[in-house]
Design a protein around this motif. Structure first.
Motif, PDB file in Angstrom:
ATOM      1  N   LEU A  42       0.822  -1.215   0.000  1.00  0.00           N
ATOM      2  CA  LEU A  42       0.000   0.000   0.000  1.00  0.00           C
ATOM      3  C   LEU A  42       0.858   1.270   0.000  1.00  0.00           C
ATOM      4  N   VAL A  43       1.953   1.269   0.755  1.00  0.00           N
ATOM      5  CA  VAL A  43       2.850   2.437   0.764  1.00  0.00           C
ATOM      6  C   VAL A  43       3.462   2.627  -0.618  1.00  0.00           C
ATOM      7  N   PHE A  44       3.928   1.531  -1.227  1.00  0.00           N
ATOM      8  CA  PHE A  44       4.526   1.628  -2.565  1.00  0.00           C
ATOM      9  C   PHE A  44       3.485   2.085  -3.587  1.00  0.00           C
ATOM     10  N   ALA A  45       2.272   1.541  -3.504  1.00  0.00           N
ATOM     11  CA  ALA A  45       1.198   1.932  -4.430  1.00  0.00           C
ATOM     12  C   ALA A  45       0.851   3.406  -4.252  1.00  0.00           C
ATOM     13  N   PHE A  46       0.802   3.874  -3.011  1.00  0.00           N
ATOM     14  CA  PHE A  46       0.524   5.288  -2.742  1.00  0.00           C
ATOM     15  C   PHE A  46       1.618   6.162  -3.353  1.00  0.00           C
ATOM     16  N   ALA A  47       2.864   5.737  -3.205  1.00  0.00           N
ATOM     17  CA  ALA A  47       3.973   6.490  -3.794  1.00  0.00           C
ATOM     18  C   ALA A  47       3.841   6.537  -5.313  1.00  0.00           C
ATOM     19  N   ALA A  48       3.448   5.415  -5.920  1.00  0.00           N
ATOM     20  CA  ALA A  48       3.270   5.383  -7.377  1.00  0.00           C
ATOM     21  C   ALA A  48       2.151   6.331  -7.812  1.00  0.00           C
ATOM     22  N   VAL A  49       1.086   6.384  -7.042  1.00  0.00           N
ATOM     23  CA  VAL A  49      -0.023   7.296  -7.368  1.00  0.00           C
ATOM     24  C   VAL A  49       0.432   8.747  -7.230  1.00  0.00           C
ATOM     25  N   THR A  50       1.206   9.055  -6.192  1.00  0.00           N
ATOM     26  CA  THR A  50       1.679  10.437  -6.043  1.00  0.00           C
ATOM     27  C   THR A  50       2.618  10.825  -7.180  1.00  0.00           C
ATOM     28  N   ASP A  51       3.319   9.836  -7.747  1.00  0.00           N
ATOM     29  CA  ASP A  51       4.183  10.117  -8.900  1.00  0.00           C
ATOM     30  C   ASP A  51       3.337  10.593 -10.079  1.00  0.00           C
ATOM     31  N   TRP A  52       2.255   9.895 -10.339  1.00  0.00           N
ATOM     32  CA  TRP A  52       1.363  10.321 -11.424  1.00  0.00           C
ATOM     33  C   TRP A  52       0.708  11.652 -11.075  1.00  0.00           C
ATOM     34  N   MET A 142       6.694  -1.477 -12.173  1.00  0.00           N
ATOM     35  CA  MET A 142       5.902  -1.096 -10.999  1.00  0.00           C
ATOM     36  C   MET A 142       4.903  -2.190 -10.636  1.00  0.00           C
ATOM     37  N   THR A 143       4.263  -2.778 -11.643  1.00  0.00           N
ATOM     38  CA  THR A 143       3.307  -3.858 -11.378  1.00  0.00           C
ATOM     39  C   THR A 143       4.020  -5.064 -10.782  1.00  0.00           C
ATOM     40  N   ALA A 144       5.175  -5.411 -11.326  1.00  0.00           N
ATOM     41  CA  ALA A 144       5.955  -6.537 -10.801  1.00  0.00           C
ATOM     42  C   ALA A 144       6.338  -6.292  -9.348  1.00  0.00           C
ATOM     43  N   ILE A 145       6.809  -5.102  -9.048  1.00  0.00           N
ATOM     44  CA  ILE A 145       7.212  -4.791  -7.669  1.00  0.00           C
ATOM     45  C   ILE A 145       6.011  -4.900  -6.729  1.00  0.00           C
ATOM     46  N   LEU A 146       4.856  -4.384  -7.150  1.00  0.00           N
ATOM     47  CA  LEU A 146       3.657  -4.494  -6.316  1.00  0.00           C
ATOM     48  C   LEU A 146       3.319  -5.962  -6.036  1.00  0.00           C
ATOM     49  N   PHE A 147       3.371  -6.812  -7.071  1.00  0.00           N
ATOM     50  CA  PHE A 147       3.074  -8.231  -6.881  1.00  0.00           C
ATOM     51  C   PHE A 147       4.101  -8.894  -5.966  1.00  0.00           C
ATOM     52  N   LEU A 148       5.382  -8.561  -6.145  1.00  0.00           N
ATOM     53  CA  LEU A 148       6.420  -9.180  -5.318  1.00  0.00           C
ATOM     54  C   LEU A 148       6.383  -8.674  -3.876  1.00  0.00           C
ATOM     55  N   LEU A 149       5.915  -7.465  -3.682  1.00  0.00           N
ATOM     56  CA  LEU A 149       5.753  -6.972  -2.317  1.00  0.00           C
ATOM     57  C   LEU A 149       4.584  -7.660  -1.624  1.00  0.00           C
ATOM     58  N   TYR A 150       3.471  -7.788  -2.333  1.00  0.00           N
ATOM     59  CA  TYR A 150       2.284  -8.419  -1.731  1.00  0.00           C
ATOM     60  C   TYR A 150       2.518  -9.904  -1.500  1.00  0.00           C
ATOM     61  N   TYR A 151       2.971 -10.589  -2.521  1.00  0.00           N
ATOM     62  CA  TYR A 151       3.488 -11.961  -2.467  1.00  0.00           C
ATOM     63  C   TYR A 151       2.468 -13.043  -2.108  1.00  0.00           C
ATOM     64  N   ASP A 152       1.504 -12.732  -1.271  1.00  0.00           N
ATOM     65  CA  ASP A 152       0.535 -13.735  -0.833  1.00  0.00           C
ATOM     66  C   ASP A 152      -0.453 -14.061  -1.956  1.00  0.00           C
ATOM     67  N   PRO A 153      -0.903 -15.310  -2.037  1.00  0.00           N
ATOM     68  CA  PRO A 153      -1.890 -15.644  -3.071  1.00  0.00           C
ATOM     69  C   PRO A 153      -3.195 -14.875  -2.833  1.00  0.00           C
ATOM     70  N   ILE A 154      -3.864 -14.559  -3.914  1.00  0.00           N
ATOM     71  CA  ILE A 154      -5.195 -13.947  -3.840  1.00  0.00           C
ATOM     72  C   ILE A 154      -6.143 -14.966  -4.454  1.00  0.00           C
ATOM     73  N   GLY A 155      -6.805 -15.747  -3.606  1.00  0.00           N
ATOM     74  CA  GLY A 155      -7.636 -16.843  -4.095  1.00  0.00           C
ATOM     75  C   GLY A 155      -6.754 -17.829  -4.845  1.00  0.00           C
TER      76      GLY A 155
END
Length: 192
Positions: A42-52, A142-155
């Motif tokens: 969430l912190v990384f995603a927020f940073a990415a949004v602030t970049d845009w 950015m998408t790869a980093i978000l997935f690797l940070l979250y790491y846990d399966p989603i369903g």
């Protein structure tokens, strides 16, 4: 104006880096692993949004500045480098493969930033302006980093596997985009 809204958002992104990194070093009993992953994502995603958002606001509010043009890419590269280093440290980019990908991405960012500065000093900044391949590389990275940070399966979705595939694609795009920028700059480099 030095501290307008876009520049403040960029500075916030820089200030979030120690928060982002610190999340992974909290005591284990303080925050369960899943919440560490979610919080960092969430912190990384927020940073990415602030970049845009800072770029959008700079144009919309007519608050572009040379300081902002300098600081924005620095903030981006620091956040991405911090994320990649953390991913190597926590072994989500592990072994020679993971370290190589992190070095390729970080090395390219440093090299192209230096190239852009050199070209700007030679009055040729436009020859190495951001190209479509650079934007695709950034999206994959950015998408790869978000997935690797979250790491846990989603369903049934294997987030780890998708992140590993995307980071490999990002590394390939990183090399291709670097070649593109070097090729665009080569006539000016070989003349100097």
């Amino acid at each position: 104006m030095l501290w307008n809204i876009p520049n403040s958002l960029t500075m916030l992104r820089i200030l979030l880096i120690p928060v982002f990194v610190g999340i992974f070093y909290l005591p284990v009993d303080m925050l369960p692993k899943h919440w560490v992953n979610l919080s960092a994502t969430l912190v990384f995603a927020f940073a990415a949004v602030t970049d845009w958002l800072d770029g959008y606001l700079a144009r919309a509010l007519n608050q572009t500045s040379s300081f902002g043009a300098f600081l924005d890419p620095v903030a981006d590269k620091l956040m991405v480098a911090a994320a990649l280093i953390v991913l190597v440290e926590i072994q989500r980019l592990n072994g020679l493969w993971g370290a190589s990908i992190a070095l390729i991405i970080i090395g390219r960012e440093i090299a192209i930033s230096a190239l852009r500065e050199w070209m700007a000093g030679a009055g040729e900044r436009g020859s190495v302006a951001v190209a479509f391949i650079g934007k695709v590389k950034t999206a994959a990275q950015m998408t790869a980093i978000l997935f690797l940070l979250y790491y846990d399966p989603i369903g049934a979705i294997n987030v780890k596997f998708i992140g590993e595939i995307l980071i490999a694609i990002a590394a390939i795009l990183t090399l291709l985009s670097m070649a593109y920028y070097l090729k665009a700059a080569w006539p000016r480099i070989s003349l100097k």
